[in-house]
Design an enzyme around this catalytic site. Structure first.
Site, short mmCIF file in Angstrom:
data_model
loop_
_atom_site.label_atom_id
_atom_site.label_comp_id
_atom_site.label_asym_id
_atom_site.label_seq_id
_atom_site.Cartn_x
_atom_site.Cartn_y
_atom_site.Cartn_z
N CYS A 68 -6.00 -13.02 9.38
CA CYS A 68 -5.65 -12.86 7.96
C CYS A 68 -5.44 -14.22 7.28
CB CYS A 68 -4.39 -12.02 7.84
SG CYS A 68 -3.95 -11.63 6.14
N CYS A 72 2.09 -15.26 5.94
CA CYS A 72 3.38 -14.56 6.13
C CYS A 72 4.01 -15.03 7.45
CB CYS A 72 3.16 -13.06 6.14
SG CYS A 72 2.14 -12.50 4.76
N CYS A 75 4.26 -12.77 10.75
CA CYS A 75 3.17 -11.87 11.14
C CYS A 75 2.32 -12.39 12.30
CB CYS A 75 2.28 -11.60 9.93
SG CYS A 75 1.10 -10.27 10.24
N CYS A 112 -0.92 6.24 8.66
CA CYS A 112 -0.89 5.02 7.87
C CYS A 112 -1.85 3.99 8.47
CB CYS A 112 0.53 4.48 7.85
SG CYS A 112 0.68 2.98 6.88
N CYS A 143 -1.81 7.27 4.25
CA CYS A 143 -1.18 6.08 3.70
C CYS A 143 -2.06 4.90 4.08
CB CYS A 143 0.21 5.90 4.30
SG CYS A 143 1.02 4.38 3.77
N CYS A 203 5.10 3.22 -1.16
CA CYS A 203 5.92 2.91 0.01
C CYS A 203 6.19 1.41 -0.04
CB CYS A 203 5.16 3.30 1.28
SG CYS A 203 5.93 2.74 2.81
N ARG A 275 12.79 4.55 5.77
CA ARG A 275 12.20 4.54 7.13
C ARG A 275 12.79 3.44 8.00
NH1 ARG A 275 6.89 4.23 6.18
NH2 ARG A 275 6.98 6.45 5.77
N1 SAM Z 1 -1.81 -7.00 5.05
C1 SAM Z 1 -1.06 -6.01 4.40
C2 SAM Z 1 0.13 -6.56 3.68
O1 SAM Z 1 0.69 -7.55 4.13
O2 SAM Z 1 0.51 -5.98 2.67
C3 SAM Z 1 -0.64 -4.87 5.27
C4 SAM Z 1 -0.16 -5.07 6.68
S1 SAM Z 1 1.40 -5.85 6.91
C5 SAM Z 1 1.36 -6.15 8.63
C6 SAM Z 1 2.61 -4.61 6.59
C7 SAM Z 1 4.07 -5.00 6.68
O3 SAM Z 1 4.49 -5.02 8.04
C8 SAM Z 1 4.50 -6.35 6.16
O4 SAM Z 1 4.63 -6.36 4.78
C9 SAM Z 1 5.85 -6.54 6.83
O5 SAM Z 1 6.87 -6.01 6.03
C10 SAM Z 1 5.71 -5.72 8.12
N2 SAM Z 1 5.67 -6.60 9.30
C11 SAM Z 1 4.63 -7.36 9.68
N3 SAM Z 1 4.93 -8.08 10.79
C12 SAM Z 1 6.20 -7.76 11.12
C13 SAM Z 1 7.08 -8.17 12.16
N4 SAM Z 1 6.72 -9.08 13.07
N5 SAM Z 1 8.31 -7.62 12.22
C14 SAM Z 1 8.68 -6.72 11.29
N6 SAM Z 1 7.90 -6.30 10.29
C15 SAM Z 1 6.67 -6.80 10.19
C1 DTB Z 2 6.03 -1.38 7.31
O1 DTB Z 2 6.95 -1.62 6.51
N1 DTB Z 2 6.10 -1.56 8.62
C2 DTB Z 2 4.84 -1.24 9.25
C3 DTB Z 2 4.02 -0.69 8.07
N2 DTB Z 2 4.85 -0.92 6.96
C4 DTB Z 2 2.63 -1.09 7.87
C5 DTB Z 2 4.24 -2.39 9.98
C6 DTB Z 2 5.16 -2.97 11.02
C7 DTB Z 2 4.42 -4.04 11.71
C8 DTB Z 2 5.17 -4.57 12.87
C9 DTB Z 2 4.48 -5.68 13.53
C10 DTB Z 2 3.16 -5.35 14.16
O2 DTB Z 2 2.93 -4.24 14.67
O3 DTB Z 2 2.33 -6.26 14.19
FE1 SF4 Z 3 -1.89 -10.70 6.50
FE2 SF4 Z 3 0.15 -10.12 8.10
FE3 SF4 Z 3 0.63 -11.11 5.71
FE4 SF4 Z 3 -0.33 -8.59 5.92
S1 SF4 Z 3 1.65 -9.33 6.65
S2 SF4 Z 3 -1.02 -10.19 4.52
S3 SF4 Z 3 -1.63 -8.86 7.74
S4 SF4 Z 3 -0.44 -12.18 7.39
#
Ligand code: SAM
Ligand code: DTB
Ligand code: SF4
Length: 338
Positions: A68, A72, A75, A112, A143, A203, A275
């Site tokens: 990506c 973030c 992530c 989702c 979703c 959401c 959630r």
């Molecule tokens: N790329 C899209 C975005 O960022 O909107 C969708 C996927 S993103 C992985 C969805 C959400 O997962 C993020 O906004 C964040 O709140 C949560 N998330 C991602 N990595 C995480 C982590 N290591 N621990 C907890 N929550 C996480």
């Molecule tokens: C949200 O708030 N939590 C979910 C969903 N929306 C998409 C994602 C959690 C991701 C946790 C880290 C991972 O699995 O990489």
């Molecule tokens: Fe990309 Fe992860 Fe950020 Fe979603 S949360 S925009 S997957 S870097």
């Protein structure tokens, strides 16, 4: 963003419908109540709106993993950090539908689908729309979380029958740029407005344990509660520290503070599904029980989230038995074509 002038503390609480116009000072007062008073109040609000023993169950699938462009700090999928996650292409529609069928048969009522994108590309829209239509025809709610959407893309997803769009604000406006620099808090709000305008349910939530203060958490919830319509679903994630990511070594959030945040989300957004999202593998059954008592009424089920671990079906079945919890019926009932 925050209106700190209006005092909007409700006088009687529990039976009031969803309200807007919360201010930061009132929310801080609630968050800092003695723990028993806070939980009693949250549980009262919860009972006035929901069956307190019913939990909504969602299942996640990463339809496009890794690589990506966004930075973030939490992530595993950001190309900016050496997280050692293998990137892959967008999944085939049939493969997604096969996974969704398994999730439905395992008891999930919402599917989702998440993609590691800044925003969807035009060339991907046809497959995305086919996934929404296909999953809906299985009789479960849909979703998606695909990054930023334009009004036009939101409209196309709405036309395909998408029930929910997940797009988290993640933290407070003040703290946002410490976590992500490739987009702004305002960008997030803009997509949320586009999604809402298209008629898709929202959401939106955030993550605790990124080094934010209690006021950042409170401010994030006030922002969500004060959206023109509060999100139908509010995911509260506990950071899963990802080796190699910017937040790999973040200090864990205090579990009592985590429960306080859930309780505040419940009180500020009485009609929303709150959630208990990422991070449950690092929570005891007792901590999860407190979160449910504080008003959480939704979880992700299944052994993986997007890339990280989640408690498996057996553990959650045992937890539900221990606590006398049951699955919640879906709020929208897509008609199954098979
Ligand atoms: N790329 C899209 C975005 O960022 O909107 C969708 C996927 S993103 C992985 C969805 C959400 O997962 C993020 O906004 C964040 O709140 C949560 N998330 C991602 N990595 C995480 C982590 N290591 N621990 C907890 N929550 C996480
Ligand atoms: C949200 O708030 N939590 C979910 C969903 N929306 C998409 C994602 C959690 C991701 C946790 C880290 C991972 O699995 O990489
Ligand atoms: Fe990309 Fe992860 Fe950020 Fe979603 S949360 S925009 S997957 S870097």
């Amino acid at each position: 963003m925050l209106d700190t002038n209006r005092s909007t503390e409700p006088t009687s609480g529990a039976t009031k419908p969803a309200k807007t116009g919360w201010n930061l000072a009132d929310a801080q007062k609630i968050y800092n109540l003695p723990f028993n008073d806070l939980l009693y109040r949250a549980q009262s609000v919860h009972r006035a709106q929901f069956d307190p023993n019913a939990i909504q169950m969602s299942r996640l699938l990463s339809i496009k993993t890794g690589g990506c462009a966004e930075d973030c700090g939490y992530c595993s999928q950001s190309a900016h950090y050496p997280t050692r996650l293998k990137a892959s292409k967008l999944m085939e529609v049939e493969q997604v539908l096969a996974e969704a069928r398994k999730a439905r048969d395992g008891g999930a009522t919402r599917y989702c689908m998440g993609a590691a994108w800044r925003s969807p590309k035009e060339r991907d829209m046809e497959a995305i729309v086919a996934m929404v239509r296909g999953v809906r025809s299985l009789g479960i709610e849909t979703c998606m979380t695909l990054g930023m959407l334009t009004p036009e893309q939101s409209g196309r997803l709405a036309d395909a029958g998408l029930d929910y769009y997940n797009h988290n604000v993640d933290t407070s406006e003040r703290f946002y740029s410490e976590i992500i620099t490739t987009r702004s808090f305002a960008d997030r709000l803009e997509t949320l407005a586009n999604v809402r305008e298209a008629g898709i349910k929202v959401c939106a939530g955030g993550i605790l344990g990124m080094g934010e203060t209690a006021d950042d958490r409170i401010s994030m919830l006030v922002t969500l509660a004060n959206l023109p319509v509060p999100p139908e679903s509010v995911p509260i994630n506990m950071l899963i520290p990802i080796p190699g990511s910017k937040l790999a070594d973040a200090a864990p959030v205090d579990p009592i503070d985590f429960v306080r945040t859930i309780a505040l989300a419940r009180i500020l957004m009485p009609a929303s599904h709150v959630r208990l999202s990422a991070g449950r593998t690092d929570m005891s059954d007792e901590m999860q029980a407190l979160c449910f008592f504080a008003g959480a009424n939704s979880i992700f089920v299944g052994e993986t989230l997007l890339t990280a671990d989640n408690p498996g079906e057996d553990h959650d079945a045992a937890l539900f038995r221990r606590l006398g919890l049951k699955p919640m019926a879906p709020t929208t009932e897509p008609e199954a074509a098979e």
